[in-house]
Motif scaffolding. Structure first.
Motif, PDB file in Angstrom:
ATOM      1  N   PRO A 152       0.825  -1.206   0.000  1.00 56.40           N
ATOM      2  CA  PRO A 152       0.000   0.000   0.000  1.00 56.40           C
ATOM      3  C   PRO A 152       0.858   1.254   0.000  1.00 56.40           C
ATOM      4  CG  PRO A 152       0.144  -0.893   2.221  1.00 56.40           C
ATOM      5  CD  PRO A 152       0.921  -1.832   1.325  1.00 56.40           C
ATOM      6  N   ASN A 153       0.348   2.281  -0.631  1.00 57.96           N
ATOM      7  CA  ASN A 153       1.031   3.560  -0.712  1.00 57.96           C
ATOM      8  C   ASN A 153      -0.040   4.611  -0.374  1.00 57.96           C
ATOM      9  OD1 ASN A 153       2.404   5.797  -1.493  1.00 57.96           O
ATOM     10  ND2 ASN A 153       2.606   5.237  -3.639  1.00 57.96           N
ATOM     11  N   ILE A 154       0.074   5.206   0.819  1.00 59.58           N
ATOM     12  CA  ILE A 154      -0.997   6.081   1.328  1.00 59.58           C
ATOM     13  C   ILE A 154      -0.587   7.538   1.162  1.00 59.58           C
ATOM     14  CG2 ILE A 154      -2.327   6.688   3.397  1.00 59.58           C
ATOM     15  CD1 ILE A 154      -1.659   3.863   4.458  1.00 59.58           C
ATOM     16  N   THR A 201      -4.468  -7.405   3.843  1.00 55.70           N
ATOM     17  CA  THR A 201      -3.812  -8.182   2.795  1.00 55.70           C
ATOM     18  C   THR A 201      -3.045  -9.315   3.452  1.00 55.70           C
ATOM     19  OG1 THR A 201      -1.981  -8.131   1.196  1.00 55.70           O
ATOM     20  CG2 THR A 201      -1.960  -6.419   2.871  1.00 55.70           C
ATOM     21  N   ALA A 207       5.370  -0.818   2.707  1.00 58.07           N
ATOM     22  CA  ALA A 207       4.247   0.112   2.715  1.00 58.07           C
ATOM     23  C   ALA A 207       4.833   1.511   2.739  1.00 58.07           C
ATOM     24  CB  ALA A 207       3.378  -0.106   3.955  1.00 58.07           C
ATOM     25  N   ARG A 234      -1.050  -0.559  -4.558  1.00 59.27           N
ATOM     26  CA  ARG A 234      -2.369  -0.079  -4.081  1.00 59.27           C
ATOM     27  C   ARG A 234      -2.163   1.336  -3.560  1.00 59.27           C
ATOM     28  NH1 ARG A 234      -4.169  -3.129   0.688  1.00 59.27           N
ATOM     29  NH2 ARG A 234      -1.992  -3.714   1.011  1.00 59.27           N
ATOM     30  N   GLN A 278      -7.496  -0.608   5.567  1.00 65.89           N
ATOM     31  CA  GLN A 278      -7.470  -1.179   4.206  1.00 65.89           C
ATOM     32  C   GLN A 278      -6.042  -1.549   3.792  1.00 65.89           C
ATOM     33  OE1 GLN A 278      -9.935   0.285   0.980  1.00 65.89           O
ATOM     34  NE2 GLN A 278     -10.607   1.979   2.276  1.00 65.89           N
ATOM     35  N   ALA A 279      -5.100  -0.696   4.164  1.00 63.96           N
ATOM     36  CA  ALA A 279      -3.701  -0.974   3.801  1.00 63.96           C
ATOM     37  C   ALA A 279      -3.247  -2.313   4.387  1.00 63.96           C
ATOM     38  CB  ALA A 279      -2.804   0.151   4.298  1.00 63.96           C
ATOM     39  N   TYR A 300      -3.635   4.556  -2.013  1.00 64.84           N
ATOM     40  CA  TYR A 300      -4.778   5.108  -1.273  1.00 64.84           C
ATOM     41  C   TYR A 300      -4.582   6.613  -1.148  1.00 64.84           C
ATOM     42  CZ  TYR A 300      -5.747   0.263  -0.090  1.00 64.84           C
ATOM     43  OH  TYR A 300      -6.042  -1.071  -0.176  1.00 64.84           O
TER      44      TYR A 300
END
Ligand SMILES: NC(=O)C1=CN([C@@H]2O[C@H](COP(=O)(O)OP(=O)(O)OC[C@H]3O[C@@H](n4cnc5c(N)ncnc54)[C@H](O)[C@@H]3O)[C@@H](O)[C@H]2O)C=CC1
Ligand code: BAL
Length: 503
Positions: free
Chosen positions: A276-278, A425, A431, A309, A421-422, A311
């Motif tokens: 994930p990449n927020i 998985t 991340a 992903r 959400q991150a 976000y």
């Protein structure tokens, strides 16, 4: 079939030169044909055409390599050789990588399809750094003296396992050679390395550099072959004391199973990811966009820690998506040897089909193709940079590792929800979070369930910083001091200095 020589004339904007080196299975310092005399075709993914054929290794070749590695361990490596000498040879190998960096980068571009410029500046340069880093460790490997009581001297020794097997993938062929050989050789192990059957050329070139550096024969053996033959033989071999693997979670599971069913060899695994990449409302947008594009599209998305992903918080979502898309559109797909190419082809027909299968799944499940989503060109394995929006958390493109140039961009309102959400998985490799509030960035980094957490950057890998996965992304750590533990058995020694036992 006897040993063959691979000869290739490169003529391109970035590299011109004749490259020629022996190929074959590399055992005990010599090249030979595989035991069956069969070959593996090496394909240029830019065109889909065969570049050359190389010897196919077999389980019998693995047996031969294990014998050579065992003899080398007992006679000319392991604890027989001072760490300073092991370090000297690793430094020499790094020097040879440096001397031949154009050639190694060109081989990566040829059979992997990554661009020459990135291969030279990132993969080969990083490999040199990793070899030098572990060269420095080779004479600093030590245990501890542990205080117990006056009549006892207790200390630990960090001893090599002996013969180790290493199975590597095709996405960073030469870099994975360095990540694997560096710590294994620094700690005194001997090695059977299995490169990917898709990208064997740089590892085969390294074999001659191993000889030139002066490693005793049998210290490094390289057997190119298929996973279900050579890879399986390494995983279940009774003469191999440890196996280290980088690749898919599916195969990692098989390797662990084979190790458990054979001799319970020590296993380390560096597996897949769905990182994930927020991007928070207060992020520096220029910075976040550039890194996010690099995070998913670098190496054509074939990066285990790719930020696939993305976000994005609602306050900046529209602007982020617009500018992220513009940037992705501007990436130059083209000849890996051209000066201005950023993205080359995917590595193989199999990977092309796998990625396009997932893109189709995204379309069928109702996500919006915001950019790309189709093949590029008429030959080879090229895929357009692709962005999906309007996804749902349970869609395959949100859950599965795509390992291609395919991003999902997901809007969120609430930071806690982004974090949930991150972390939703089965993977946990890496991340990232983008924010100008460093306190918040660090709080996110601590809450993200991943072996590596980046604040305001992605894909930052350093030789001295450990890398590896939480959850189903792996077991153990590569790089840094921690990787030495992957290759060392710890022995406790107790010496009685006068204690008498009474009956
Ligand atoms: N973590 C990472 O860096 C990588 C992850 N992957 C993931 O895996 C997916 C599939 O790619 P593949 O090339 O099929 O990866 P893979 O996991 O099959 O291949 C990696 C290495 O394992 C070997 N191998 C395959 N089957 C084996 C077996 N039964 N026993 C021992 N060794 C075996 C292969 O020959 C290769 O050297 C990709 O789409 C990607 O999602 C792939 C490559 C690298
Ligand atoms: N497997 C090591 C680096 C990467 O794929 O991201």
């Amino acid at each position: 079939m006897s040993t063959t020589t691979f000869t290739y004339q490169f003529e391109s904007q970035t590299f011109t030169g004749n490259v020629s080196f022996p190929t074959g299975v590399f055992i005990d310092g010599k090249f030979s044909a595989g035991s069956k005399g069969t070959t593996i075709d090496v394909i240029n993914p830019s065109t889909g055409k065969v570049v050359t054929s190389i010897a196919e290794g077999t389980p019998d070749d693995v047996n031969r390599a294990v014998k050579a590695a065992k003899r080398a361990f007992d006679e000319s490596w392991g604890l027989k050789v001072p760490g300073s000498q092991r370090g000297k040879l690793l430094n020499k190998l790094a020097d040879l990588f440096e001397q031949h960096s154009d050639e190694l980068a060109a081989l990566e571009a040829l059979d992997n399809g990554k661009t020459f410029n990135w291969a030279k500046a990132a993969d080969v340069a990083a490999s040199i750094g990793v070899l030098r880093y572990y060269a420095g460790w080779a004479d600093k490997i030590h245990g501890q003296v542990i205080e117990t009581h006056e009549d006892n001297l207790a200390y630990t020794r960090h001893e090599p396992f002996g013969v180790v097997g290493q199975i590597i993938p095709w996405n960073f062929p030469v870099m994975m050679v360095s990540w694997k050989l560096g710590p294994a050789l620094a700690t005194g192990n001997t090695v059977i390395l299995k490169p990917s059957e898709f990208t064997p050329l740089s590892a085969l070139r390294v074999c001659s550099l191993i000889n030139e550096a002066g490693f005793p024969p049998g210290v490094v053996n390289v057997v190119v072959g298929y996973g279900n033959t050579v890879g399986q033989a390494i995983s279940e071999h009774l003469g191999i004391d440890k196996v280290a693997f980088t690749g898919s979670t599916l195969v990692g599971r098989k390797i662990m199973e084979a190790a458990a069913k054979s001799n319970l060899k020590n296993v380390t695994l560096e597996l897949g990811g769905k990182s994930p990449n927020i991007v928070l409302n207060d992020a520096d947008l220029d910075l976040a966009i550039n890194w996010s594009v690099h995070g998913i599209f670098w190496n054509h998305g074939q990066t285990c820690c790719a930020g696939s992903r993305i976000y994005v918080q609602s306050g900046i979502y529209d602007e982020f998506l617009r500018r992220f898309t513009e940037k992705a559109k501007s990436l130059k797909l083209g000849d890996p040897f051209a000066k201005d190419s950023y993205q080359g082809p995917q590595v193989s027909q199999i990977q092309f089909d796998r990625i396009m299968g997932l893109v189709d799944a995204g379309k069928k499940e109702g996500a919006t193709v915001h950019l790309g989503g189709e093949r590029h060109g008429n030959e080879g394995y090229w895929i357009q940079p692709t962005i999906f929006t309007d996804t749902k958390p349970d869609m395959r493109i949100v859950q599965e590792e795509i390992f291609g140039p395919v991003a999902v961009v997901i809007k969120f309102e609430d930071e806690e929800d982004a974090l949930r959400q991150a972390n939703d998985t089965l993977y946990g490799l890496a991340a990232a979070v983008f924010t100008t509030n460093l306190t918040k960035g660090i709080q996110f980094a601590h809450k993200l369930q991943a072996g590596t957490a980046w604040v305001n950057c992605v894909n930052s890998l350093q030789p001295n910083v450990p890398f590896g996965g939480y959850k189903q992304s792996g077991v153990g750590r590569e790089l840094g001091e921690y990787a030495l533990q992957n290759y060392s058995n710890i022995k406790s020694v107790h010496v009685n200095l006068g204690q008498v036992i009474q009956f």
